[in-house]
Design a protein around this motif. Structure first.
Motif, PDB file in Angstrom:
ATOM      1  N   GLN A  11       2.320   4.891   0.423  1.00 14.83           N
ATOM      2  CA  GLN A  11       1.742   6.181   0.820  1.00 14.83           C
ATOM      3  C   GLN A  11       2.816   7.274   0.826  1.00 14.83           C
ATOM      4  OE1 GLN A  11      -1.069   6.135   0.170  1.00 14.83           O
ATOM      5  NE2 GLN A  11      -2.487   5.624   1.777  1.00 14.83           N
ATOM      6  N   GLN A  12       4.001   6.947   1.348  1.00 13.58           N
ATOM      7  CA  GLN A  12       5.098   7.906   1.350  1.00 13.58           C
ATOM      8  C   GLN A  12       5.493   8.269  -0.082  1.00 13.58           C
ATOM      9  OE1 GLN A  12       8.073   5.770   3.603  1.00 13.58           O
ATOM     10  NE2 GLN A  12       7.764   7.091   5.394  1.00 13.58           N
ATOM     11  N   LEU A  13       5.566   7.255  -0.915  1.00 12.52           N
ATOM     12  CA  LEU A  13       5.923   7.466  -2.300  1.00 12.52           C
ATOM     13  C   LEU A  13       4.911   8.384  -2.988  1.00 12.52           C
ATOM     14  CD1 LEU A  13       7.878   6.419  -4.640  1.00 12.52           C
ATOM     15  CD2 LEU A  13       5.978   4.920  -5.205  1.00 12.52           C
ATOM     16  N   LEU A  14       3.645   8.112  -2.803  1.00 18.58           N
ATOM     17  CA  LEU A  14       2.602   8.935  -3.420  1.00 18.58           C
ATOM     18  C   LEU A  14       2.650  10.372  -2.913  1.00 18.58           C
ATOM     19  CD1 LEU A  14      -0.400   6.439  -3.533  1.00 18.58           C
ATOM     20  CD2 LEU A  14       0.997   7.258  -5.455  1.00 18.58           C
ATOM     21  N   GLN A  15       2.958  10.531  -1.634  1.00 18.26           N
ATOM     22  CA  GLN A  15       3.066  11.878  -1.064  1.00 18.26           C
ATOM     23  C   GLN A  15       4.206  12.652  -1.731  1.00 18.26           C
ATOM     24  OE1 GLN A  15       1.192  13.607   1.092  1.00 18.26           O
ATOM     25  NE2 GLN A  15       2.593  15.344   0.973  1.00 18.26           N
ATOM     26  N   GLN A  87       3.379  -0.257  -8.557  1.00 18.90           N
ATOM     27  CA  GLN A  87       3.659  -0.816  -7.235  1.00 18.90           C
ATOM     28  C   GLN A  87       4.832  -1.794  -7.244  1.00 18.90           C
ATOM     29  OE1 GLN A  87       0.169  -2.367  -5.333  1.00 18.90           O
ATOM     30  NE2 GLN A  87      -0.941  -0.442  -5.523  1.00 18.90           N
ATOM     31  N   ASP A  88       5.224  -2.249  -8.412  1.00 19.45           N
ATOM     32  CA  ASP A  88       6.311  -3.205  -8.503  1.00 19.45           C
ATOM     33  C   ASP A  88       7.644  -2.497  -8.223  1.00 19.45           C
ATOM     34  OD1 ASP A  88       8.560  -4.551 -10.214  1.00 19.45           O
ATOM     35  OD2 ASP A  88       7.034  -6.105  -9.895  1.00 19.45           O
ATOM     36  N   LYS A  89       8.400  -3.002  -7.253  1.00 17.65           N
ATOM     37  CA  LYS A  89       9.642  -2.362  -6.821  1.00 17.65           C
ATOM     38  C   LYS A  89      10.664  -2.240  -7.952  1.00 17.65           C
ATOM     39  CE  LYS A  89       9.593  -3.778  -1.976  1.00 17.65           C
ATOM     40  NZ  LYS A  89      10.329  -4.517  -0.932  1.00 17.65           N
ATOM     41  N   PHE A  90      10.754  -3.262  -8.780  1.00 19.63           N
ATOM     42  CA  PHE A  90      11.761  -3.254  -9.842  1.00 19.63           C
ATOM     43  C   PHE A  90      11.420  -2.238 -10.922  1.00 19.63           C
ATOM     44  CE2 PHE A  90      11.990  -7.479  -7.878  1.00 19.63           C
ATOM     45  CZ  PHE A  90      13.290  -7.395  -7.392  1.00 19.63           C
ATOM     46  N   ILE A  91      10.157  -2.165 -11.258  1.00 16.91           N
ATOM     47  CA  ILE A  91       9.732  -1.158 -12.240  1.00 16.91           C
ATOM     48  C   ILE A  91       9.892   0.239 -11.650  1.00 16.91           C
ATOM     49  CG2 ILE A  91       7.773  -0.286 -13.566  1.00 16.91           C
ATOM     50  CD1 ILE A  91       6.851  -3.230 -13.834  1.00 16.91           C
ATOM     51  N   LEU A  92       9.583   0.375 -10.360  1.00 15.72           N
ATOM     52  CA  LEU A  92       9.763   1.665  -9.693  1.00 15.72           C
ATOM     53  C   LEU A  92      11.224   2.111  -9.712  1.00 15.72           C
ATOM     54  CD1 LEU A  92       7.311   1.360  -6.680  1.00 15.72           C
ATOM     55  CD2 LEU A  92       7.223   3.049  -8.527  1.00 15.72           C
ATOM     56  N   LYS A  93      12.138   1.171  -9.532  1.00 14.71           N
ATOM     57  CA  LYS A  93      13.569   1.520  -9.582  1.00 14.71           C
ATOM     58  C   LYS A  93      13.943   2.040 -10.972  1.00 14.71           C
ATOM     59  CE  LYS A  93      15.698  -0.916  -5.828  1.00 14.71           C
ATOM     60  NZ  LYS A  93      15.867   0.247  -4.981  1.00 14.71           N
ATOM     61  N   LEU A  99      13.372   9.298 -13.848  1.00 12.48           N
ATOM     62  CA  LEU A  99      13.015  10.564 -13.227  1.00 12.48           C
ATOM     63  C   LEU A  99      14.272  11.322 -12.819  1.00 12.48           C
ATOM     64  CD1 LEU A  99      10.891  12.513 -12.091  1.00 12.48           C
ATOM     65  CD2 LEU A  99      10.914  11.150  -9.981  1.00 12.48           C
ATOM     66  N   ASN A 100      15.185  10.610 -12.198  1.00 14.99           N
ATOM     67  CA  ASN A 100      16.428  11.234 -11.768  1.00 14.99           C
ATOM     68  C   ASN A 100      17.193  11.797 -12.963  1.00 14.99           C
ATOM     69  OD1 ASN A 100      18.143  11.952  -9.606  1.00 14.99           O
ATOM     70  ND2 ASN A 100      19.523  10.298 -10.169  1.00 14.99           N
ATOM     71  N   ASN A 101      17.220  11.066 -14.068  1.00 16.00           N
ATOM     72  CA  ASN A 101      17.893  11.546 -15.275  1.00 16.00           C
ATOM     73  C   ASN A 101      17.246  12.826 -15.802  1.00 16.00           C
ATOM     74  OD1 ASN A 101      19.761   9.465 -15.268  1.00 16.00           O
ATOM     75  ND2 ASN A 101      18.616   8.214 -16.721  1.00 16.00           N
ATOM     76  N   PHE A 162      12.551  10.927  -2.123  1.00 13.87           N
ATOM     77  CA  PHE A 162      11.940   9.921  -2.993  1.00 13.87           C
ATOM     78  C   PHE A 162      12.854   8.700  -3.136  1.00 13.87           C
ATOM     79  CE2 PHE A 162      11.534   8.133  -7.266  1.00 13.87           C
ATOM     80  CZ  PHE A 162      10.195   7.782  -7.273  1.00 13.87           C
ATOM     81  N   MET A 163      14.125   8.964  -3.380  1.00 14.46           N
ATOM     82  CA  MET A 163      15.070   7.867  -3.593  1.00 14.46           C
ATOM     83  C   MET A 163      15.286   7.056  -2.313  1.00 14.46           C
ATOM     84  SD  MET A 163      15.660   8.023  -6.761  1.00 14.46           S
ATOM     85  CE  MET A 163      17.128   7.133  -7.217  1.00 14.46           C
TER      86      MET A 163
END
Length: 166
Positions: A11-15, A87-93, A99-101, A162-163
């Motif tokens: 939820q925090q991530l989506l926000q 939702q997968d943490k590794f893919i999100l990383k 995104l950061n790049n 976000f990070m």
């Protein structure tokens, strides 16, 4: 082994993704203004004839800057869309790094815009008959770059949050 985010973290991530998307959308009018500015600058340079040769180079650089920023924003928006469905943490990383790049290019674009505004002011000071129109371009570019700087600073704050989530 894959891991999913907790419901609260999701939820925090989506926000924050939503907030970042809003911030990026707010760049669109500024990019349109930059495009109009560079188009008007091309006209000013053309009217100036040989006096506008250096200014013509400047207008091309302004156009390229606007295109570069637009590309970075589009890339960031694409990645944000992918993040919002993941939702997968590794893919999100991995997506977070992408995104950061994309967003990390924007402060460099701001610095380039500062240099272009200075260059436009110098050209305006050296121009004779067309100095006023060149100076108008320089002033408008300075304002656009300041507006972009504020937007990018807000994005960087959101990106930091976000990070921290994952």
């Amino acid at each position: 082994m894959t891991g999913s985010l907790t419901h609260d973290a999701q939820q925090q991530l989506l926000q924050i993704v939503s907030e970042l998307q809003t911030e990026l959308e707010q760049l669109q009018p500024l990019l349109k203004q930059m495009h109009l500015l560079s188009s008007n600058a091309v006209s000013s340079a053309a009217r100036a004839g040989s006096e506008g040769d250096a200014f013509r180079v400047l207008t091309q650089a302004i156009q390229q800057l606007g295109q570069d920023i637009k590309n970075d924003v589009q890339q960031a928006q694409k990645v944000l869309n992918e993040i919002s469905h993941e939702q997968d943490k590794f893919i999100l990383k991995r997506l977070s790094r992408q995104l950061n790049n994309a967003l990390s290019e924007l402060p460099g674009a701001i610095r380039k815009g500062d240099y272009l505004a200075i260059f436009a002011s110098v050209e305006a000071a050296h121009a004779e008959m067309h100095g006023e129109s060149f100076d108008s371009v320089a002033s408008m570019l300075k304002q656009l770059i300041n507006d972009l700087r504020r937007q990018v600073a807000q994005q960087q704050e959101k990106m930091t949050k976000f990070m921290e989530i994952h």
